[in-house]
Design an enzyme around this catalytic site. Structure first.
Site, PDB file in Angstrom:
ATOM      1  N   LYS A 159      26.570  -4.784  -3.604  1.00 37.55           N
ATOM      2  CA  LYS A 159      28.037  -4.799  -3.746  1.00 37.55           C
ATOM      3  C   LYS A 159      28.733  -4.247  -2.510  1.00 37.55           C
ATOM      4  O   LYS A 159      29.950  -4.157  -2.460  1.00 37.55           O
ATOM      5  CB  LYS A 159      28.434  -3.958  -4.967  1.00 37.55           C
ATOM      6  CG  LYS A 159      27.780  -4.401  -6.264  1.00 37.55           C
ATOM      7  CD  LYS A 159      28.167  -3.450  -7.395  1.00 37.55           C
ATOM      8  CE  LYS A 159      27.378  -3.763  -8.650  1.00 37.55           C
ATOM      9  NZ  LYS A 159      27.597  -2.747  -9.692  1.00 37.55           N
ATOM     10  N   HIS A 171       6.028   5.830  11.242  1.00 32.78           N
ATOM     11  CA  HIS A 171       5.437   5.758   9.899  1.00 32.78           C
ATOM     12  C   HIS A 171       4.520   6.985   9.767  1.00 32.78           C
ATOM     13  O   HIS A 171       3.295   6.861   9.815  1.00 32.78           O
ATOM     14  CB  HIS A 171       4.655   4.450   9.762  1.00 32.78           C
ATOM     15  CG  HIS A 171       4.312   4.072   8.364  1.00 32.78           C
ATOM     16  ND1 HIS A 171       4.345   4.949   7.298  1.00 32.78           N
ATOM     17  CD2 HIS A 171       3.927   2.871   7.839  1.00 32.78           C
ATOM     18  CE1 HIS A 171       3.978   4.311   6.199  1.00 32.78           C
ATOM     19  NE2 HIS A 171       3.731   3.054   6.498  1.00 32.78           N
ATOM     20  N   ARG A 185      11.690   3.916   2.651  1.00 32.45           N
ATOM     21  CA  ARG A 185      11.335   2.940   3.697  1.00 32.45           C
ATOM     22  C   ARG A 185      12.607   2.190   4.043  1.00 32.45           C
ATOM     23  O   ARG A 185      13.253   1.621   3.170  1.00 32.45           O
ATOM     24  CB  ARG A 185      10.262   1.969   3.214  1.00 32.45           C
ATOM     25  CG  ARG A 185      10.073   0.802   4.171  1.00 32.45           C
ATOM     26  CD  ARG A 185       8.828   0.017   3.901  1.00 32.45           C
ATOM     27  NE  ARG A 185       7.653   0.749   4.351  1.00 32.45           N
ATOM     28  CZ  ARG A 185       6.429   0.218   4.415  1.00 32.45           C
ATOM     29  NH1 ARG A 185       6.231  -1.021   4.056  1.00 32.45           N
ATOM     30  NH2 ARG A 185       5.400   0.935   4.831  1.00 32.45           N
ATOM     31  N   ARG A 209       0.798  -1.226   0.000  1.00 33.02           N
ATOM     32  CA  ARG A 209       0.000   0.000   0.000  1.00 33.02           C
ATOM     33  C   ARG A 209       0.831   1.276   0.000  1.00 33.02           C
ATOM     34  O   ARG A 209       0.568   2.200  -0.775  1.00 33.02           O
ATOM     35  CB  ARG A 209      -0.925   0.048   1.229  1.00 33.02           C
ATOM     36  CG  ARG A 209      -2.245  -0.639   1.059  1.00 33.02           C
ATOM     37  CD  ARG A 209      -2.731  -1.133   2.395  1.00 33.02           C
ATOM     38  NE  ARG A 209      -1.814  -2.150   2.862  1.00 33.02           N
ATOM     39  CZ  ARG A 209      -1.936  -3.448   2.579  1.00 33.02           C
ATOM     40  NH1 ARG A 209      -2.963  -3.867   1.902  1.00 33.02           N
ATOM     41  NH2 ARG A 209      -1.047  -4.331   2.995  1.00 33.02           N
ATOM     42  N   THR A 210       1.816   1.334   0.867  1.00 31.26           N
ATOM     43  CA  THR A 210       2.575   2.581   0.977  1.00 31.26           C
ATOM     44  C   THR A 210       3.296   2.863  -0.337  1.00 31.26           C
ATOM     45  O   THR A 210       3.245   3.974  -0.868  1.00 31.26           O
ATOM     46  CB  THR A 210       3.581   2.503   2.149  1.00 31.26           C
ATOM     47  OG1 THR A 210       2.862   2.125   3.322  1.00 31.26           O
ATOM     48  CG2 THR A 210       4.251   3.837   2.389  1.00 31.26           C
TER      49      THR A 210
HETATM   50  C1  NCD Z   1       2.520  -1.048   8.076  1.00 29.51           C
HETATM   51  C2  NCD Z   1       4.020  -0.863   8.069  1.00 29.51           C
HETATM   52  O1  NCD Z   1       4.690  -1.143   7.077  1.00 29.51           O
HETATM   53  O2  NCD Z   1       4.475  -0.373   9.079  1.00 29.51           O
HETATM   54  N1  NCD Z   1       1.986  -1.175   6.809  1.00 29.51           N
HETATM   55  C3  NCD Z   1       1.713  -0.044   6.109  1.00 29.51           C
HETATM   56  O3  NCD Z   1       2.573   0.660   5.669  1.00 29.51           O
HETATM   57  N2  NCD Z   1       0.431   0.281   5.957  1.00 29.51           N
HETATM   58  C4  NCD Z   1       2.013  -2.021   9.050  1.00 29.51           C
HETATM   59  C5  NCD Z   1       2.607  -3.392   9.099  1.00 29.51           C
HETATM   60  O4  NCD Z   1       3.462  -3.759   8.311  1.00 29.51           O
HETATM   61  O5  NCD Z   1       2.163  -4.143   9.978  1.00 29.51           O
END
Ligand code: NCD
Length: 313
Positions: free
Chosen positions: A90, A139, A111, A60-61
């Site tokens: 590498k 997040h 991320r 989703r993100t």
């Molecule tokens: C979450 C995350 O990646 O922190 N997912 C998200 O981005 N909606 C929650 C999770 O992974 O449990």
């Protein structure tokens, strides 16, 4: 856009935002929703290239950021599984990887698998860095969409009672959500977790000092009946070094119709950042109070579009 204090800024913690900036983001959401509904592409970010650097898995993100950028007219460099598909394989350092993408792109969405990665990147480069989740840290953009969803339903972000359940130790969405709630007044959050996955003491203490009422509970029977929302989370398997410890707690608390009937009210909304892996039963999906699929997910796109247009527009 007058008084846009977000322009050119990085966002690596919910603490980077003031209350008025949070509402500044919300204000643009209806416009973004309309743009998507009409299948239009804006020119707000035309001429810009934004790199999506995902060192950890995402559905989703990643896809909502990529969609948001394209809808706003930006072009993207998209890396999933960056640890196995870039020069990181590498042995290139994180700093050099960041310097590389910052040379080509006008902004980075990162991320990372450890807390603090996006923040470190923001100190290496002058271009804006947005965190898409950092290890067990935070997040912030998930919290923004969560707040928008709550605000859209209740018309306020203070005077709320919520239940936050699951993995409060490693769940980064919860860490941003609680930081956000501490910026508003008279909020009480019930924290339901296995004892081994309690919110860490530093956050518990720090958030209470900021005026957030936090009540730890360890059994479903202590859930108050008057919650505005229930925010369920996944036990974060990837943060456990011992899988048998994970197995002991992974489905300790399950949100299903029975639990909802016992402890939720007619107006309680059910939230989850997703992915769910057994902790919310599918029998709840058709309940009008289930907001995780039909409200939070689409709001994620609109809220990220709003944020991106303010930072890069
Ligand atoms: C979450 C995350 O990646 O922190 N997912 C998200 O981005 N909606 C929650 C999770 O992974 O449990």
């Amino acid at each position: 856009m007058a008084n846009n204090s977000l322009k050119g800024r990085s966002l690596t913690s919910l603490d980077d935002l003031s209350v008025s900036e949070i509402f500044q983001i919300f204000k643009l959401v209806p416009k973004m929703r309309k743009l998507v509904a009409n299948r239009k592409f804006a020119k707000t970010l035309e001429g810009q290239i934004i790199a999506l650097l995902f060192f950890e898995p995402s559905s989703r993100t990643f896809s909502s950021f990529a969609t948001a950028l394209k809808r706003l007219g930006a072009q993207t460099i998209e890396y999933q599984s960056l640890l196995t598909t870039s020069s990181a394989v590498k042995g290139e350092t994180f700093s050099d990887t960041i310097r590389t993408f910052a040379t080509y792109a006008n902004g980075l969405i990162i991320r990372f698998n450890e807390a603090g990665g996006p923040k470190k990147a923001s100190e290496i480069t002058k271009i804006p860095v947005i965190s898409a989740g950092d290890g067990a840290g935070e997040h912030p953009t998930q919290a923004l969409l969560d707040f928008y969803t709550i605000w859209e339903k209740f018309g306020k972000l203070d005077g709320l009672t919520g239940l936050i359940a699951g993995d409060l130790l490693y769940g980064r969405t919860v860490h941003s959500l609680l930081r956000g709630f501490s910026k508003f007044k008279n909020n009480t959050m019930y924290l339901l977790s296995p004892k081994s996955l309690r919110l860490n003491t530093k956050d518990l203490k720090g958030l209470k000092e900021r005026g957030l009422n936090l009540v730890e509970i360890f059994s479903e029977k202590d859930i108050p009946k008057n919650c505005h929302f229930w925010y369920w989370t996944r036990v974060q398997k990837e943060r456990f070094s011992n899988l048998s410890e994970y197995k002991k707690v992974k489905t300790k608390f399950i949100l299903d119709k029975k639990l909802a009937d016992m402890y939720a009210s007619r107006n309680t909304i059910f939230m989850h950042p997703l992915p769910r892996v057994g902790e919310i039963s599918e029998d709840l999906d058709s309940d009008p109070r289930a907001y995780y699929l039909h409200k939070q997910m689409p709001n994620g796109l609109y809220v990220r579009m709003s944020l991106l247009s303010l930072i890069f527009g």
